[in-house]
Enzyme design. Sequence first.
Site, PDB file in Angstrom:
ATOM      1  N   LEU A  74       0.997  -1.084   0.209  1.00  0.00           N
ATOM      2  CA  LEU A  74      -0.253  -0.415  -0.013  1.00  0.00           C
ATOM      3  C   LEU A  74       0.585   0.737  -0.118  1.00  0.00           C
ATOM      4  O   LEU A  74       1.654   1.632   0.576  1.00  0.00           O
ATOM      5  CB  LEU A  74      -1.062   0.073   1.082  1.00  0.00           C
ATOM      6  CG  LEU A  74      -2.122  -0.827   1.313  1.00  0.00           C
ATOM      7  CD1 LEU A  74      -2.850  -0.883   2.765  1.00  0.00           C
ATOM      8  CD2 LEU A  74      -3.016  -0.346   0.091  1.00  0.00           C
ATOM      9  N   ASP A  75       0.569   2.778  -0.522  1.00  0.00           N
ATOM     10  CA  ASP A  75       1.416   3.905  -0.862  1.00  0.00           C
ATOM     11  C   ASP A  75       1.687   3.986   0.659  1.00  0.00           C
ATOM     12  O   ASP A  75       0.736   3.623   0.950  1.00  0.00           O
ATOM     13  CB  ASP A  75       0.945   5.035  -1.625  1.00  0.00           C
ATOM     14  CG  ASP A  75       0.866   4.463  -3.501  1.00  0.00           C
ATOM     15  OD1 ASP A  75       1.225   3.039  -3.326  1.00  0.00           O
ATOM     16  OD2 ASP A  75      -0.854   4.486  -4.044  1.00  0.00           O
ATOM     17  N   GLU A  76       2.166   4.507   0.791  1.00  0.00           N
ATOM     18  CA  GLU A  76       2.479   5.374   1.484  1.00  0.00           C
ATOM     19  C   GLU A  76       1.295   6.291   2.892  1.00  0.00           C
ATOM     20  O   GLU A  76       0.960   6.303   3.621  1.00  0.00           O
ATOM     21  CB  GLU A  76       4.288   6.169   1.942  1.00  0.00           C
ATOM     22  CG  GLU A  76       4.031   7.570   3.243  1.00  0.00           C
ATOM     23  CD  GLU A  76       5.420   8.470   3.060  1.00  0.00           C
ATOM     24  OE1 GLU A  76       6.148   7.918   4.399  1.00  0.00           O
ATOM     25  OE2 GLU A  76       5.524   8.409   1.745  1.00  0.00           O
ATOM     26  N   ASP A  77       0.434   7.077   1.271  1.00  0.00           N
ATOM     27  CA  ASP A  77      -0.488   7.485   1.938  1.00  0.00           C
ATOM     28  C   ASP A  77      -1.842   6.839   1.502  1.00  0.00           C
ATOM     29  O   ASP A  77      -2.735   7.506   1.973  1.00  0.00           O
ATOM     30  CB  ASP A  77      -0.572   8.893   0.905  1.00  0.00           C
ATOM     31  CG  ASP A  77      -0.541   9.030  -0.855  1.00  0.00           C
ATOM     32  OD1 ASP A  77      -0.139   7.555  -1.285  1.00  0.00           O
ATOM     33  OD2 ASP A  77       0.045  10.022  -1.843  1.00  0.00           O
ATOM     34  N   SER A  78      -2.207   5.423   1.670  1.00  0.00           N
ATOM     35  CA  SER A  78      -3.162   5.003   1.876  1.00  0.00           C
ATOM     36  C   SER A  78      -3.302   3.961   3.331  1.00  0.00           C
ATOM     37  O   SER A  78      -1.704   3.742   3.518  1.00  0.00           O
ATOM     38  CB  SER A  78      -2.404   3.928   0.009  1.00  0.00           C
ATOM     39  OG  SER A  78      -3.220   4.494  -0.883  1.00  0.00           O
TER      40      SER A  78
END
Length: 199
Positions: free
Chosen positions: A51-55
């Site tokens: 998962l992305d850092e901002d997800s």
Amino acid sequence: MLPNKPHRHFILHKPYGYLSQFIYEGKRKNSKKLLGELFDFPMGTMAIGRLDEDSEGLLLLTTDGKVSFQICSNKIEKEYYVQVDGIITEAEIQELQNGVEIGFDGKKYITKPCKAALIEEPSHLQFEERHIRDERHGPKSWLSIIVIEGKFRQVRKMTAAVGFPTLRLLRVRIGNIYLEIPTGKVVEVDFLTDPKFQL
């Protein structure tokens, strides 16, 4: 010779702002939050996909490379709840379902058909309240998107392609494994013997 230790498997509700990895050697190394800060994982633990850092949301981890390969290689559904900027309409949802053009690896790519639907705000989920932006900047809406592929930042690129930038993204399901734990919580599971976690 020592017997092989049994493999271990984990479910994590990844918080916003964490990288889906244990080691990071890039820029601003000391400011990055890593998975090892959330739990004392055994040596050899790897995230299954990312998962992305901002997800936020459901992340599976394992010490078994075969399990990781199986989950990543099979066409297992991944469901995301996505908050977008604006009130998305059925026309744009239909576009998402049919496939949209996004950029991937320096080329144009048409996403595979997926499932998408407008939903109510997912207040039943135990995720952290986080200020996204002020309502004075316009309305927001939530939708569910279910895909069987996982290109880099794919869901965010998909909503942007139909004119609705993603404000918040949570993965809530992988196969028949659902996000049922609070933000930052880690639960050890047995993918092999517990039917609930059979993928």
